[in-house]
Design a protein around this motif. Structure first.
Motif, PDB file in Angstrom:
ATOM      1  N   GLY A  65       0.832  -1.196   0.000  1.00  0.00           N
ATOM      2  CA  GLY A  65       0.000   0.000   0.000  1.00  0.00           C
ATOM      3  C   GLY A  65       0.866   1.245   0.000  1.00  0.00           C
ATOM      4  O   GLY A  65       2.086   1.180  -0.167  1.00  0.00           O
ATOM      5  N   ILE A  66       0.218   2.393   0.186  1.00  0.00           N
ATOM      6  CA  ILE A  66       0.945   3.658   0.194  1.00  0.00           C
ATOM      7  C   ILE A  66       0.401   4.568   1.295  1.00  0.00           C
ATOM      8  O   ILE A  66      -0.771   4.472   1.676  1.00  0.00           O
ATOM      9  CB  ILE A  66       0.841   4.401  -1.163  1.00  0.00           C
TER      10      ILE A  66
ATOM     11  N   LYS B 180      -2.592   9.721   5.030  1.00  0.00           N
ATOM     12  CA  LYS B 180      -3.690   8.788   4.779  1.00  0.00           C
ATOM     13  C   LYS B 180      -3.119   7.476   4.250  1.00  0.00           C
ATOM     14  O   LYS B 180      -2.204   7.461   3.436  1.00  0.00           O
ATOM     15  CB  LYS B 180      -4.686   9.379   3.772  1.00  0.00           C
ATOM     16  N   ASP B 181      -3.697   6.381   4.716  1.00  0.00           N
ATOM     17  CA  ASP B 181      -3.244   5.035   4.384  1.00  0.00           C
ATOM     18  C   ASP B 181      -4.177   4.434   3.326  1.00  0.00           C
ATOM     19  O   ASP B 181      -5.401   4.408   3.499  1.00  0.00           O
ATOM     20  CB  ASP B 181      -3.240   4.174   5.652  1.00  0.00           C
ATOM     21  N   TYR B 182      -3.585   3.951   2.218  1.00  0.00           N
ATOM     22  CA  TYR B 182      -4.364   3.319   1.154  1.00  0.00           C
ATOM     23  C   TYR B 182      -3.765   1.956   0.822  1.00  0.00           C
ATOM     24  O   TYR B 182      -2.569   1.842   0.540  1.00  0.00           O
ATOM     25  CB  TYR B 182      -4.363   4.174  -0.123  1.00  0.00           C
ATOM     26  N   LYS B 183      -4.602   0.921   0.869  1.00  0.00           N
ATOM     27  CA  LYS B 183      -4.174  -0.401   0.439  1.00  0.00           C
ATOM     28  C   LYS B 183      -4.098  -0.424  -1.097  1.00  0.00           C
ATOM     29  O   LYS B 183      -4.563   0.488  -1.774  1.00  0.00           O
ATOM     30  CB  LYS B 183      -5.130  -1.482   0.938  1.00  0.00           C
ATOM     31  N   MET B 184      -3.533  -1.507  -1.634  1.00  0.00           N
ATOM     32  CA  MET B 184      -3.290  -1.560  -3.077  1.00  0.00           C
ATOM     33  C   MET B 184      -4.574  -1.462  -3.897  1.00  0.00           C
ATOM     34  O   MET B 184      -4.557  -0.952  -5.013  1.00  0.00           O
ATOM     35  CB  MET B 184      -2.547  -2.847  -3.431  1.00  0.00           C
TER      36      MET B 184
ATOM     37  N   GLU C 112      -7.128   0.367  -3.129  1.00  0.00           N
ATOM     38  CA  GLU C 112      -7.828   1.600  -2.779  1.00  0.00           C
ATOM     39  C   GLU C 112      -7.120   2.855  -3.302  1.00  0.00           C
ATOM     40  O   GLU C 112      -7.554   3.965  -3.023  1.00  0.00           O
ATOM     41  CB  GLU C 112      -7.936   1.727  -1.252  1.00  0.00           C
ATOM     42  N   ILE C 113      -6.071   2.703  -4.052  1.00  0.00           N
ATOM     43  CA  ILE C 113      -5.208   3.833  -4.421  1.00  0.00           C
ATOM     44  C   ILE C 113      -5.955   4.816  -5.324  1.00  0.00           C
ATOM     45  O   ILE C 113      -6.577   4.416  -6.317  1.00  0.00           O
ATOM     46  CB  ILE C 113      -3.939   3.321  -5.118  1.00  0.00           C
ATOM     47  N   PRO C 114      -5.920   6.117  -5.004  1.00  0.00           N
ATOM     48  CA  PRO C 114      -6.607   7.124  -5.830  1.00  0.00           C
ATOM     49  C   PRO C 114      -6.112   7.127  -7.274  1.00  0.00           C
ATOM     50  O   PRO C 114      -4.948   6.793  -7.554  1.00  0.00           O
ATOM     51  CB  PRO C 114      -6.252   8.447  -5.132  1.00  0.00           C
ATOM     52  N   ALA C 115      -6.983   7.531  -8.184  1.00  0.00           N
ATOM     53  CA  ALA C 115      -6.687   7.445  -9.615  1.00  0.00           C
ATOM     54  C   ALA C 115      -5.532   8.340 -10.038  1.00  0.00           C
ATOM     55  O   ALA C 115      -4.818   8.025 -10.998  1.00  0.00           O
ATOM     56  CB  ALA C 115      -7.940   7.796 -10.420  1.00  0.00           C
ATOM     57  N   PHE C 116      -5.300   9.451  -9.348  1.00  0.00           N
ATOM     58  CA  PHE C 116      -4.256  10.375  -9.804  1.00  0.00           C
ATOM     59  C   PHE C 116      -2.844   9.900  -9.449  1.00  0.00           C
ATOM     60  O   PHE C 116      -1.854  10.448  -9.940  1.00  0.00           O
ATOM     61  CB  PHE C 116      -4.486  11.778  -9.227  1.00  0.00           C
ATOM     62  N   ILE C 117      -2.728   8.868  -8.630  1.00  0.00           N
ATOM     63  CA  ILE C 117      -1.411   8.373  -8.229  1.00  0.00           C
ATOM     64  C   ILE C 117      -0.840   7.482  -9.337  1.00  0.00           C
ATOM     65  O   ILE C 117      -1.463   6.498  -9.739  1.00  0.00           O
ATOM     66  CB  ILE C 117      -1.490   7.579  -6.914  1.00  0.00           C
ATOM     67  N   ASP C 118       0.349   7.820  -9.820  1.00  0.00           N
ATOM     68  CA  ASP C 118       1.039   7.020 -10.840  1.00  0.00           C
ATOM     69  C   ASP C 118       2.112   6.126 -10.232  1.00  0.00           C
ATOM     70  O   ASP C 118       2.279   4.982 -10.618  1.00  0.00           O
ATOM     71  CB  ASP C 118       1.687   7.930 -11.890  1.00  0.00           C
ATOM     72  N   HIS C 119       2.882   6.659  -9.266  1.00  0.00           N
ATOM     73  CA  HIS C 119       4.049   5.963  -8.728  1.00  0.00           C
ATOM     74  C   HIS C 119       3.704   5.248  -7.426  1.00  0.00           C
ATOM     75  O   HIS C 119       3.586   5.880  -6.387  1.00  0.00           O
ATOM     76  CB  HIS C 119       5.182   6.960  -8.471  1.00  0.00           C
ATOM     77  N   VAL C 120       3.566   3.937  -7.500  1.00  0.00           N
ATOM     78  CA  VAL C 120       3.360   3.117  -6.308  1.00  0.00           C
ATOM     79  C   VAL C 120       4.567   2.189  -6.124  1.00  0.00           C
ATOM     80  O   VAL C 120       5.145   2.102  -5.044  1.00  0.00           O
ATOM     81  CB  VAL C 120       2.060   2.293  -6.405  1.00  0.00           C
ATOM     82  N   ILE C 121       4.960   1.512  -7.187  1.00  0.00           N
ATOM     83  CA  ILE C 121       6.124   0.623  -7.146  1.00  0.00           C
ATOM     84  C   ILE C 121       7.385   1.471  -7.355  1.00  0.00           C
ATOM     85  O   ILE C 121       7.567   2.067  -8.406  1.00  0.00           O
ATOM     86  CB  ILE C 121       6.043  -0.456  -8.241  1.00  0.00           C
TER      87      ILE C 121
END
Length: 556
Positions: free
Chosen positions: A272-273, A284-288, A290-299
């Motif tokens: 998550g992020i 704010k804590d987001y599991k994989m 649940e990640i908001p659409a505007f987020i590109d960089h997770v990995i």
């Protein structure tokens, strides 16, 4: 509570205590050891920000604990002084094993972990919309962004952070957060003023300074340090590299991925992020899922690099990497260029791109390439690029085309353009100013185009594919539809660009805008309204069309 672990720095051998407990020097030494242990814990937790877990404690403290145990060797008057010293030697051996040997024993586990996320694609990707291909290199974007710092009232306080390629409101940008230049500038207690973004799709657009005050950033100190802020509230999480992510309204956020370690902290899996508001410090804590659409960089890129290496290197285990090297493929190494690079596909989803080659340093061809989805970590390996030019070869083609100018290539990225594997290679001068963009066909290096105008670049490449690869069954039959138009000029607009004149004009009863450069057609600078012209052009659905041939009345 964690500082109670500093008591492990004490001499733990009861025999030694029995022999020396009356000695003031011994007692002062024990106090000093406890203080030293507390300092080590402080460094590990406050500066290195390690997670509060048993595995972390073993991995990071075993070496130091071994040194404390070995230190008991000085108490030779106690008959059993060597018990803890021998235990310290065993700890050193264990620490060396976990650090250097154990990672090699789990090569199969590393491959299996990535293989579970991987899919092998037999067909190449669908063609990317050329409007959303990043033609602006990172170095040029930073060169233009650097100038924006001069607009700040306290410009000397700040420097550029790490630039990343991102999608904002369905447009690709190079986004660069502003950071403090050092501790004393941070002490001025002036918030970071914002970030700089520059179009990655349009080489003619200038960088834009987006003002939005930020307090919690990676270059701040003490409790305003971004990751320290997160660690303070989430002590048990494994924190990975932070990235900067504005939303579609240019509201800035930082993203810190977190995850789990498997196989004694050797295999990381992102779970998550944490999204941090750098102005307020809200997390704010987001599991994989649940990640908001505007987020590109997770990995993170470091994780993507590890996964690529394991997938290509450990296909048949560790010993195969030493001896037969069967089926091994390695990411192509390029000097001063990152191993993985961001590329947005036709759906504008960010992927980490890496091309693979044979384990031979001078190999010029690919055995395939991978795309790791930067949001969910799924890896797709495209093996049908086998035998095509790799990134290093594409750089050679581009730089040799402009050998006299001594341009240097930026990061080459492989796209599927008009159904063809194509390398996009930006060329810059010694000042990192973008001079040319080169498209190199990965099947045949003789098929290429170059221009400093994006529309002309792609039209010329389309024509090169249709004419030079005409016997290739993979080339669409309607790719190059050359047409001719004769008429009278109804509108003319001229602009200067880096030593040339770009002329845009319209012809009566036609709504398209035709574009030529004085570098290609010197007489075009004399185009005027009312002139009769004959234009040959590639028929596209775009409003702005590059001219292939121009005949002007009176200039035949």
């Amino acid at each position: 509570m964690i500082y109670l672990l500093s008591l492990l720095a004490l001499t733990l051998n009861p025999i030694v205590w029995k022999a020396y407990y009356r000695s003031k020097v011994f007692l002062y030494t024990q106090l000093l050891r406890v203080i030293l242990g507390a300092i080590i814990i402080f460094i590990l937790t406050y500066f290195q920000l390690i997670d509060y877990s048993v595995q972390a404690a073993i991995k990071f403290s075993l070496f130091y604990l071994a040194l404390f145990f070995l230190a008991d060797i000085i108490y030779r008057k106690a008959k059993g002084f060597y018990y803890t010293s021998f235990l310290g030697i065993a700890m050193l051996v264990a620490s060396a094993y976990f650090q250097f040997v154990y990672p090699l024993t789990i090569a199969n586990d590393k491959y299996d972990f990535v293989a579970a996320k991987a899919t092998v694609a037999k067909e190449q990707e669908e063609s990317t919309d050329e409007q959303h291909i990043a033609v602006v290199p990172e170095k040029y974007a930073r060169y233009r962004s650097e100038k924006k710092l001069g607009e700040l009232s306290h410009a000397s306080y700040y420097d550029l952070g790490e630039s990343t390629l991102q999608k904002i409101d369905d447009h690709l940008y190079w986004v660069t957060p502003i950071e403090y230049t050092g501790f004393f500038k941070w002490m001025k207690d002036v918030p970071v003023p914002g970030f700089v973004k520059m179009s990655a799709e349009d080489e003619n657009k200038d960088a834009v300074l987006v003002k939005s005050e930020m307090t919690y950033v990676p270059s701040a100190y003490f409790n305003e340090d971004l990751k320290r802020l997160v660690r303070k509230k989430h002590k048990d999480s494994v924190l990975l590299e932070a990235s900067f992510e504005p939303d579609d309204n240019d509201k800035p956020y930082y993203v810190v991925p977190y995850g789990d370690y498997n196989k004694f902290r050797e295999i990381v899996d992102v779970k998550g992020i944490y999204i941090i508001d750098p102005e307020s410090g809200e997390i704010k804590d987001y599991k994989m899922n649940e990640i908001p659409a505007f987020i590109d960089h997770v990995i993170p890129t470091s994780v993507a690099e590890d996964w690529n290496e394991w997938y290509g290197k450990y296909v048949h285990g560790f010993w195969n990497t030493i001896f037969s090297k069967e089926d091994i493929k390695v990411p192509t190494e390029r000097e001063d260029i990152d191993e993985v690079n961001g590329v947005f596909n036709k759906d504008l989803a960010l992927n980490w791109f890496t091309d693979f080659t044979r384990p031979k340093s001078d190999s010029g061809s690919m055995v395939g390439y991978s795309l790791i989805n930067a949001r969910d970590g799924k890896l797709t390996f495209y093996e049908n690029a086998n035998g095509s030019l790799n990134g290093k070869s594409a750089i050679n083609v581009a730089e040799k085309t402009f050998r006299a100018e001594k341009y240097e290539a930026g990061t080459p990225i492989l796209y599927t353009i008009y159904g063809q594997f194509t390398w996009v290679v930006p060329l810059m001068d010694s000042n990192n100013v973008l001079r040319q963009i080169v498209l190199v066909n990965a099947k045949d290096e003789k098929v290429y185009s170059y221009s400093n105008e994006k529309s002309k670049l792609f039209n010329d490449y389309k024509y090169a594919i249709a004419t030079l690869l005409k016997d290739d069954n993979t080339v669409p039959t309607d790719l190059a539809d050359m047409k001719e138009l004769q008429g009278t000029i109804s509108n003319v607009y001229k602009s200067e660009k880096e030593g040339s004149t770009v002329v845009r004009f319209m012809v009566d009863k036609d709504k398209r805008i035709f574009q030529v450069s004085s570098n290609d057609f010197p007489y075009s600078i004399f185009l005027e309204k009312g002139m009769n012209v004959s234009v040959q052009y590639m028929d596209t659905e775009e409003v702005v069309v590059s001219v292939q041939e121009l005949v002007m009345a009176g200039f035949e």
